[in-house]
Design a protein around this motif. Structure first.
Motif, PDB file in Angstrom:
ATOM      1  N   GLU A 247      -3.719   9.083  10.046  1.00  0.00           N
ATOM      2  CA  GLU A 247      -3.442  10.262   9.239  1.00  0.00           C
ATOM      3  C   GLU A 247      -2.455  11.156   9.987  1.00  0.00           C
ATOM      4  O   GLU A 247      -2.249  11.015  11.195  1.00  0.00           O
ATOM      5  CB  GLU A 247      -4.747  11.017   8.945  1.00  0.00           C
ATOM      6  CG  GLU A 247      -5.747  10.216   8.129  1.00  0.00           C
ATOM      7  CD  GLU A 247      -5.207   9.737   6.793  1.00  0.00           C
ATOM      8  OE1 GLU A 247      -4.405  10.488   6.181  1.00  0.00           O
ATOM      9  OE2 GLU A 247      -5.554   8.627   6.368  1.00  0.00           O
ATOM     10  N   SER A 248      -1.862  12.097   9.295  1.00  0.00           N
ATOM     11  CA  SER A 248      -0.804  12.920   9.882  1.00  0.00           C
ATOM     12  C   SER A 248      -1.291  13.758  11.050  1.00  0.00           C
ATOM     13  O   SER A 248      -0.507  14.156  11.911  1.00  0.00           O
ATOM     14  CB  SER A 248      -0.193  13.834   8.813  1.00  0.00           C
ATOM     15  OG  SER A 248      -1.191  14.682   8.261  1.00  0.00           O
TER      16      SER A 248
ATOM     17  N   ASN B 295       4.872   9.089  -1.144  1.00  0.00           N
ATOM     18  CA  ASN B 295       3.887   8.131  -0.672  1.00  0.00           C
ATOM     19  C   ASN B 295       4.579   7.070   0.192  1.00  0.00           C
ATOM     20  O   ASN B 295       4.958   6.009  -0.279  1.00  0.00           O
ATOM     21  CB  ASN B 295       3.176   7.475  -1.856  1.00  0.00           C
ATOM     22  CG  ASN B 295       2.060   6.559  -1.400  1.00  0.00           C
ATOM     23  OD1 ASN B 295       1.500   6.738  -0.333  1.00  0.00           O
ATOM     24  ND2 ASN B 295       1.751   5.563  -2.224  1.00  0.00           N
TER      25      ASN B 295
ATOM     26  N   ASP C 160       0.808  -1.218   0.000  1.00  0.00           N
ATOM     27  CA  ASP C 160       0.000   0.000   0.000  1.00  0.00           C
ATOM     28  C   ASP C 160       0.843   1.270   0.000  1.00  0.00           C
ATOM     29  O   ASP C 160       0.310   2.370  -0.180  1.00  0.00           O
ATOM     30  CB  ASP C 160      -0.928   0.020   1.218  1.00  0.00           C
ATOM     31  CG  ASP C 160      -2.115  -0.919   1.051  1.00  0.00           C
ATOM     32  OD1 ASP C 160      -2.296  -1.426  -0.073  1.00  0.00           O
ATOM     33  OD2 ASP C 160      -2.840  -1.137   2.034  1.00  0.00           O
ATOM     34  N   GLU C 161       2.143   1.143   0.243  1.00  0.00           N
ATOM     35  CA  GLU C 161       3.025   2.308   0.291  1.00  0.00           C
ATOM     36  C   GLU C 161       4.229   2.080  -0.619  1.00  0.00           C
ATOM     37  O   GLU C 161       4.602   0.933  -0.902  1.00  0.00           O
ATOM     38  CB  GLU C 161       3.534   2.532   1.730  1.00  0.00           C
ATOM     39  CG  GLU C 161       2.489   2.453   2.815  1.00  0.00           C
ATOM     40  CD  GLU C 161       1.529   3.631   2.807  1.00  0.00           C
ATOM     41  OE1 GLU C 161       1.856   4.655   2.174  1.00  0.00           O
ATOM     42  OE2 GLU C 161       0.457   3.522   3.437  1.00  0.00           O
TER      43      GLU C 161
ATOM     44  N   ALA D  31       4.992   5.636   4.647  1.00  0.00           N
ATOM     45  CA  ALA D  31       4.444   5.691   6.006  1.00  0.00           C
ATOM     46  C   ALA D  31       5.534   5.377   7.018  1.00  0.00           C
ATOM     47  O   ALA D  31       6.415   4.551   6.767  1.00  0.00           O
ATOM     48  CB  ALA D  31       3.293   4.697   6.154  1.00  0.00           C
TER      49      ALA D  31
ATOM     50  N   ASN E 143      -3.838   2.439  10.156  1.00  0.00           N
ATOM     51  CA  ASN E 143      -3.355   3.606   9.421  1.00  0.00           C
ATOM     52  C   ASN E 143      -3.790   4.881  10.129  1.00  0.00           C
ATOM     53  O   ASN E 143      -4.978   5.098  10.370  1.00  0.00           O
ATOM     54  CB  ASN E 143      -3.916   3.631   7.996  1.00  0.00           C
ATOM     55  CG  ASN E 143      -3.267   2.582   7.112  1.00  0.00           C
ATOM     56  OD1 ASN E 143      -2.078   2.303   7.235  1.00  0.00           O
ATOM     57  ND2 ASN E 143      -4.061   1.983   6.234  1.00  0.00           N
TER      58      ASN E 143
ATOM     59  N   LYS F 118       1.867   5.617  10.222  1.00  0.00           N
ATOM     60  CA  LYS F 118       1.395   6.995  10.104  1.00  0.00           C
ATOM     61  C   LYS F 118       1.837   7.541   8.759  1.00  0.00           C
ATOM     62  O   LYS F 118       3.030   7.634   8.477  1.00  0.00           O
ATOM     63  CB  LYS F 118       1.934   7.859  11.234  1.00  0.00           C
ATOM     64  CG  LYS F 118       1.310   9.247  11.265  1.00  0.00           C
ATOM     65  CD  LYS F 118       1.564   9.936  12.590  1.00  0.00           C
ATOM     66  CE  LYS F 118       0.782  11.241  12.671  1.00  0.00           C
ATOM     67  NZ  LYS F 118       0.945  11.919  13.959  1.00  0.00           N
ATOM     68  N   ARG F 119       0.867   7.908   7.951  1.00  0.00           N
ATOM     69  CA  ARG F 119       1.163   8.367   6.605  1.00  0.00           C
ATOM     70  C   ARG F 119       1.897   9.698   6.626  1.00  0.00           C
ATOM     71  O   ARG F 119       1.574  10.594   7.399  1.00  0.00           O
ATOM     72  CB  ARG F 119      -0.131   8.502   5.804  1.00  0.00           C
ATOM     73  CG  ARG F 119      -0.760   7.134   5.520  1.00  0.00           C
ATOM     74  CD  ARG F 119      -1.144   6.990   4.056  1.00  0.00           C
ATOM     75  NE  ARG F 119      -1.459   5.607   3.729  1.00  0.00           N
ATOM     76  CZ  ARG F 119      -2.670   5.073   3.803  1.00  0.00           C
ATOM     77  NH1 ARG F 119      -3.666   5.808   4.220  1.00  0.00           N
ATOM     78  NH2 ARG F 119      -2.868   3.817   3.475  1.00  0.00           N
ATOM     79  N   ASN F 120       2.888   9.807   5.784  1.00  0.00           N
ATOM     80  CA  ASN F 120       3.645  11.047   5.683  1.00  0.00           C
ATOM     81  C   ASN F 120       2.771  12.133   5.087  1.00  0.00           C
ATOM     82  O   ASN F 120       1.981  11.889   4.173  1.00  0.00           O
ATOM     83  CB  ASN F 120       4.883  10.816   4.808  1.00  0.00           C
ATOM     84  CG  ASN F 120       5.775  12.033   4.752  1.00  0.00           C
ATOM     85  OD1 ASN F 120       5.645  12.852   3.864  1.00  0.00           O
ATOM     86  ND2 ASN F 120       6.670  12.150   5.715  1.00  0.00           N
ATOM     87  N   SER F 121       2.932  13.331   5.617  1.00  0.00           N
ATOM     88  CA  SER F 121       2.063  14.429   5.184  1.00  0.00           C
ATOM     89  C   SER F 121       2.588  15.144   3.949  1.00  0.00           C
ATOM     90  O   SER F 121       1.961  16.052   3.443  1.00  0.00           O
ATOM     91  CB  SER F 121       1.901  15.445   6.326  1.00  0.00           C
ATOM     92  OG  SER F 121       3.166  15.915   6.762  1.00  0.00           O
TER      93      SER F 121
END
Length: 581
Positions: free
Chosen positions: A183-184, A66, A14-15, A68, A181, A59-62
């Motif tokens: 979010e930022s 793409n 997914d990343e 995490a 997952n 934690k997804r990078n802001s």
């Protein structure tokens, strides 16, 4: 937040890649964990039943890339990927292509799909790229570290008849993980607390560290952030195993266990004024720090780290109370922390840390003595956090009259607890735990005062409390007490209690006085046998234990109590010269 059961393939696909932040801790799993993991997966494949390995929080990078960050689950994901590599190396070339995307990032020059933390990145990359130097060790010699992990799995994978099927099942066909997952904008600690059924909170220290150095990287560069990390974080919190063990060790706060590092960070947050006791709890700790640092400049963050490191070094010097400590009366810090430990009070820790950091030793000692009496005598503890926060806030810019200010604040809030009538009521009807603590320190005080004990090395807190006239008094003490009401009036006075090494058997506990004192060849344990303590030596010549002797000994102990803890400091108007120990 999104939480779903996932296969390893789903997690990494997914990343573009997963990253362990450079400032996270090194790989620490050992043979015990590798063995458990492999045995569980082997059984899972044989039975064709899925086996749950735990959660992985990403934690997804802001930014635009793409990827995490791995917030939690680094150890199991790292170990799992190394197992995949060990199995991958056993495959035929035409089979390997199916698993390349699980190990190597697309469109790169053989870069690992997982970018490891700074400490382990080089060796982990070599393992995934297959350019490591194999030690060819025996399984018995494999204990820890990434290379030992690989060698261990290389040996164990020989047990698998169909490695290709094994890899397919554990990487794609089984949902072994719960992938979370974030979010930022989401707070890792609160999310983790809400999904974790075990009740063990995610360590706020790692979240705070991640936020600190993530911010520093964004406003400077990675090299500068690395330098600050080495100097002000790793050198303080992570420089060796002993250091890691100290900061990871657990303290019970209320009903929850928190690590030393979290307790320290809470104290530090309160000291610098970012933790509001009216609004925040320990579960808010990471968000409090993240809010504080989110708009700080590079210079402000560096100043913050310098101050954090100074307080952390001071915190490490505070006494750590255990059963093995030899206590001496004149070691005032140990005495204070022992009282707090015994009464379950650690609310004063932020104030003590602040005072130790900012006062000369003599002033610190006098202030600690005031707090010691408060811990001992005040029974209303619910407002301690607010009380401590207010004192720290008011002392921040004026430490000149610290002793007087703290004394007056204690008088303002708690003076009734220092009245002689209150204290004597307590000591005349005292609970076992309270009596044990008071008698222990009275014994140490008497030893300090006695010439025969000058060479004593101190005492460990290993004693049990014994009622001299027993709680079950009816059989052998009915000539002393008329009824239950009269018996209770004397049995629970502190003068009717003493300390022993080990507990008397039931028969001796309830025996007549002469038997308890001398044993009379019937009992293995008796008072004379444990007369190394001064509080027991004074009993040896007493031929009859009765209401009068209980009363006399109670008065004597209360007098010693006042010599040690001079509560008149809080009762007299002009008491600046009489400051106790």
């Amino acid at each position: 937040m999104e939480a779903i059961a996932s296969s390893f393939k789903r997690i990494v696909s997914d990343e573009n890649f997963l990253e362990v932040p450079f400032f996270q801790r090194k790989y620490v799993w050992k043979k015990e964990q590798w063995e458990q993991l492999f045995d569980d997966l082997k059984a899972s494949v044989l039975s064709r039943k899925e086996h749950f390995l735990g959660s992985v929080i990403l934690k997804r990078n802001s930014g635009n890339r793409n990827f995490a960050n791995i917030i939690d689950g680094q150890q199991r994901i790292t170990t799992f990927s190394i197992l995949i590599k060990a199995a991958y190396d056993e495959l035929k070339d035409e089979q390997k292509k199916h698993f390349d995307p699980l190990l190597i990032e697309d469109y790169t020059d053989n870069d690992p799909k997982i970018k490891h933390c700074r400490v382990d990145r080089k060796i982990y990359t070599q393992i995934i790229q297959g350019v490591y130097s194999s030690g060819q060790k025996n399984e018995k010699n494999l204990k820890e570290g990434l290379l030992d992990c690989l060698e261990y799995f290389k040996i164990r994978i020989k047990e698998i008849d169909d490695v290709f099927d094994f890899l397919k099942f554990i990487t794609d066909k089984s949902k072994l993980f719960v992938k979370v997952n974030l979010e930022s904008t989401e707070d890792e600690q609160k999310i983790f607390d809400s999904i974790n059924s075990t009740g063990m909170p995610l360590n706020a220290t790692d979240i705070i560290k991640n936020a600190l150095f993530d911010r520093m990287i964004k406003i400077s560069d990675e090299e500068y952030a690395l330098d600050l990390y080495d100097k002000y974080w790793r050198n303080i919190f992570e420089h060796d195993d002993k250091c890691l063990q100290f900061w990871d060790s657990q303290i019970t706060t209320g009903r929850i266990k928190r690590s030393q590092s979290e307790i320290f960070l809470h104290a530090f947050a309160l000291i610098i004024g970012i933790f509001d006791t009216d609004k925040h709890s320990l579960s808010d700790l990471s968000s409090v720090f993240k809010t504080y640092i989110q708009n700080k400049s590079k210079e402000e963050l560096e100043d913050f780290l310098v101050l954090l490191a100074k307080y952390a070094q001071t915190y490490q010097k505070l006494p750590q109370i255990t059963q093995n400590i030899l206590f001496d009366f004149d070691e005032y810090e140990n005495r204070f922390f022992h009282l707090g430990y015994c009464f379950g009070i650690n609310s004063f820790l932020p104030l003590v840390l602040f005072l130790k950091q900012n006062l000369e030793e003599d002033e610190y000692k006098k202030a600690l003595y005031l707090l010691e009496m408060t811990v001992l005598c005040v029974s209303e503890t619910k407002n301690y956090n607010k009380f401590v926060a207010d004192i720290i806030s008011n002392l921040q810019n004026n430490l000149k009259n610290t002793y007087i200010y703290i004394r007056e604040q204690i008088k303002k809030y708690y003076v009734k607890f220092f009245e002689h009538s209150q204290i004597e009521e307590w000591l005349n009807n005292i609970e076992n735990n309270d009596a044990k603590v008071v008698l222990f320190w009275i014994e140490l005080y008497r030893q300090r005062e006695a010439k025969d004990y000058k060479d004593k090395t101190g005492l460990c807190y290993i004693y049990t409390l014994e009622h001299l006239a027993p709680q079950k008094w009816q059989e052998n003490w009915s000539d002393i007490f008329k009824n239950e009401e009269e018996a209770d009036k004397f049995i629970y006075k502190i003068g009717n209690m003493t300390l022993l090494k080990g507990r008397f058997n039931t028969a001796l506990q309830n025996a007549a006085w002469t038997d308890k004192l001398n044993g009379n060849n019937k009992y293995k344990h008796y008072i004379k046998k444990y007369a190394d303590l001064i509080i027991n030596k004074e009993l040896l010549n007493i031929t009859q234990w009765n209401k009068a002797t209980i009363e006399q000994r109670t008065v004597k102990i209360i007098n010693d109590f006042y010599k040690i803890w001079n509560v008149n400091i809080f009762l007299e108007e002009n008491n600046g010269s009489n400051q106790g120990f």
